[in-house]
Design a protein around this motif. Structure first.
Motif, mmCIF file in Angstrom:
data_model
loop_
_atom_site.group_PDB
_atom_site.id
_atom_site.type_symbol
_atom_site.label_atom_id
_atom_site.label_comp_id
_atom_site.label_asym_id
_atom_site.label_seq_id
_atom_site.Cartn_x
_atom_site.Cartn_y
_atom_site.Cartn_z
ATOM 1 N N ASP A 1 57.099 6.933 -15.053
ATOM 2 C CA ASP A 1 56.619 7.244 -13.753
ATOM 3 C C ASP A 1 55.277 8.269 -13.736
ATOM 4 O O ASP A 1 55.277 8.970 -14.859
ATOM 5 C CB ASP A 1 57.801 8.037 -12.841
ATOM 6 C CG ASP A 1 58.927 7.148 -12.958
ATOM 7 O OD1 ASP A 1 59.435 6.712 -14.109
ATOM 8 O OD2 ASP A 1 59.599 6.849 -11.801
ATOM 9 N N ASP A 2 54.624 8.344 -12.765
ATOM 10 C CA ASP A 2 53.744 9.021 -12.640
ATOM 11 C C ASP A 2 54.047 10.228 -11.519
ATOM 12 O O ASP A 2 54.109 10.062 -10.499
ATOM 13 C CB ASP A 2 52.300 8.377 -11.904
ATOM 14 C CG ASP A 2 51.081 9.547 -11.871
ATOM 15 O OD1 ASP A 2 51.144 10.795 -12.464
ATOM 16 O OD2 ASP A 2 50.182 8.961 -11.242
ATOM 17 N N LEU A 3 54.593 11.228 -12.057
ATOM 18 C CA LEU A 3 55.137 12.146 -11.328
ATOM 19 C C LEU A 3 54.015 13.500 -10.882
ATOM 20 O O LEU A 3 53.693 14.545 -11.583
ATOM 21 C CB LEU A 3 56.212 12.958 -12.070
ATOM 22 C CG LEU A 3 57.615 11.993 -12.532
ATOM 23 C CD1 LEU A 3 58.503 12.736 -13.194
ATOM 24 C CD2 LEU A 3 57.993 11.103 -11.350
ATOM 25 N N ASP A 4 53.389 13.122 -9.677
ATOM 26 C CA ASP A 4 52.310 14.146 -9.579
ATOM 27 C C ASP A 4 53.035 15.500 -9.097
ATOM 28 O O ASP A 4 52.352 16.641 -9.423
ATOM 29 C CB ASP A 4 51.708 13.617 -8.233
ATOM 30 C CG ASP A 4 50.920 12.470 -8.518
ATOM 31 O OD1 ASP A 4 50.248 12.131 -9.437
ATOM 32 O OD2 ASP A 4 50.738 11.480 -7.706
ATOM 33 N N GLU A 5 54.033 15.300 -8.653
ATOM 34 C CA GLU A 5 54.747 16.597 -8.235
ATOM 35 C C GLU A 5 56.268 16.757 -8.426
ATOM 36 O O GLU A 5 57.155 16.354 -7.684
ATOM 37 C CB GLU A 5 54.783 17.049 -7.017
ATOM 38 C CG GLU A 5 53.051 17.224 -6.092
ATOM 39 C CD GLU A 5 53.141 17.511 -4.856
ATOM 40 O OE1 GLU A 5 54.197 17.888 -4.398
ATOM 41 O OE2 GLU A 5 51.944 17.546 -4.251
ATOM 42 N N PRO A 6 56.667 16.688 -9.875
ATOM 43 C CA PRO A 6 58.017 16.543 -10.062
ATOM 44 C C PRO A 6 58.813 17.853 -9.769
ATOM 45 O O PRO A 6 58.385 18.908 -9.521
ATOM 46 C CB PRO A 6 58.029 16.478 -11.799
ATOM 47 C CG PRO A 6 56.712 17.214 -12.021
ATOM 48 C CD PRO A 6 55.774 16.956 -10.959
ATOM 49 N N ASP A 7 60.103 17.583 -9.658
ATOM 50 C CA ASP A 7 61.167 18.703 -9.367
ATOM 51 C C ASP A 7 61.286 19.653 -10.470
ATOM 52 O O ASP A 7 61.412 20.713 -10.273
ATOM 53 C CB ASP A 7 62.361 18.011 -9.016
ATOM 54 C CG ASP A 7 62.326 17.451 -7.591
ATOM 55 O OD1 ASP A 7 61.576 17.679 -6.737
ATOM 56 O OD2 ASP A 7 63.356 16.711 -7.326
ATOM 57 N N THR A 8 61.061 19.189 -11.539
ATOM 58 C CA THR A 8 61.336 20.071 -12.579
ATOM 59 C C THR A 8 60.135 19.558 -13.669
ATOM 60 O O THR A 8 60.004 18.444 -14.095
ATOM 61 C CB THR A 8 62.592 19.878 -13.445
ATOM 62 O OG1 THR A 8 63.400 20.072 -12.411
ATOM 63 C CG2 THR A 8 62.917 20.638 -14.414
ATOM 64 N N SER A 9 59.611 20.524 -14.335
ATOM 65 C CA SER A 9 58.556 20.327 -15.393
ATOM 66 C C SER A 9 58.638 21.392 -16.387
ATOM 67 O O SER A 9 59.125 22.409 -16.247
ATOM 68 C CB SER A 9 57.032 20.135 -14.769
ATOM 69 O OG SER A 9 56.786 21.582 -14.191
ATOM 70 N N GLY A 10 58.299 20.914 -17.663
ATOM 71 C CA GLY A 10 58.490 21.574 -18.805
ATOM 72 C C GLY A 10 57.216 21.577 -19.778
ATOM 73 O O GLY A 10 56.876 20.439 -20.071
ATOM 74 N N ARG A 11 56.839 22.445 -20.644
ATOM 75 C CA ARG A 11 55.935 22.627 -21.699
ATOM 76 C C ARG A 11 56.421 23.243 -22.911
ATOM 77 O O ARG A 11 57.299 24.337 -22.883
ATOM 78 C CB ARG A 11 54.587 23.351 -21.242
ATOM 79 C CG ARG A 11 53.795 22.738 -19.976
ATOM 80 C CD ARG A 11 52.605 23.429 -20.186
ATOM 81 N NE ARG A 11 52.662 24.717 -19.861
ATOM 82 C CZ ARG A 11 52.581 25.388 -18.564
ATOM 83 N NH1 ARG A 11 52.627 24.798 -17.511
ATOM 84 N NH2 ARG A 11 52.586 26.783 -18.615
#
Length: 206
Positions: free
Chosen positions: A60-70
């Motif tokens: 998926d292309d999650l432009d504004e994901p609920d959760t993101s990490g690096r």
């Protein structure tokens, strides 16, 4: 600074391969990142995103994901005293909060336990662990607000929890795959994903 024409050290290449070899659950979207410069002679980074409402095929292309990490891997062949070694892992995770979680005094401790539990359950060895857990609020205005702001309504507000942490892996063989597993588990927990094979009882799509 390392010679840009010379290949990275074998230990660094091996560590990167072990991190990149992990294939997390399909609800997570994994992408390579350009590692921040000047943090260490050698560095590597990846991002992991999750959204409870996306289709879950991993593309998926999650432009504004609920959760993101690096997750960032740093390597200094000469070592750094504060690292207690030659490798350092740095992570940042941001997750959308549910309304019932707002103002919970225990939230920082709970957020930190997501990381420590993930490392423990993955069997990842570490030392010199440190970081912060912060609750943030933001309000969107104008064309990016995504609606709202009607009569008697204010612009939409979003509340998030942010976890920033770093630690030094202690695996003597240079295999850091357990740390990648732990990081994927951390993002999954922050996103409210159920354990693999389980069905969630309730979770709003956000």
């Amino acid at each position: 600074m390392p010679d840009p024409n010379s290949p990275p050290p074998a230990a660094f290449r091996s560590a990167v391969r072990s991190l990149a070899s992990v294939r997390p659950r399909p609800e997570l979207v994994v992408r390579p990142l350009e590692a921040p410069p000047r943090l260490a002679p050698y560095s590597w980074a990846t991002s992991v995103e999750a959204d409870i409402g996306h289709r879950g095929d991993g593309t998926d292309d999650l432009d504004e994901p609920d959760t993101s990490g690096r997750l960032i891997l740093l390597h200094d062949p000469d070592g750094q005293e504060r690292w207690e070694g030659t490798f350092r892992l740095v992570c940042f995770v941001q997750a959308r909060l549910e309304p019932g979680q707002l103002g919970d005094d225990m939230l920082p401790r709970i957020g930190w336990s997501w990381l420590t539990d993930a490392l423990e359950h993955a069997g990842a060895g570490f030392t010199a662990l440190g970081g912060t857990v912060t609750q943030t609020s933001s309000v969107r205005f104008g064309g990016l607000s995504g609606g709202g702001g009607g009569p008697g309504e204010g612009p939409p507000r979003e509340d998030d929890v942010e976890l920033r942490a770093s630690w030094s892996p202690t695996e003597s063989d240079g295999d850091l795959s357990r740390h990648a597993v732990a990081f994927a588990s951390l993002v999954s927990t922050a996103a409210g994903l159920p354990p693999v094979g389980a069905v969630p009882l309730s979770r709003s799509p956000g």
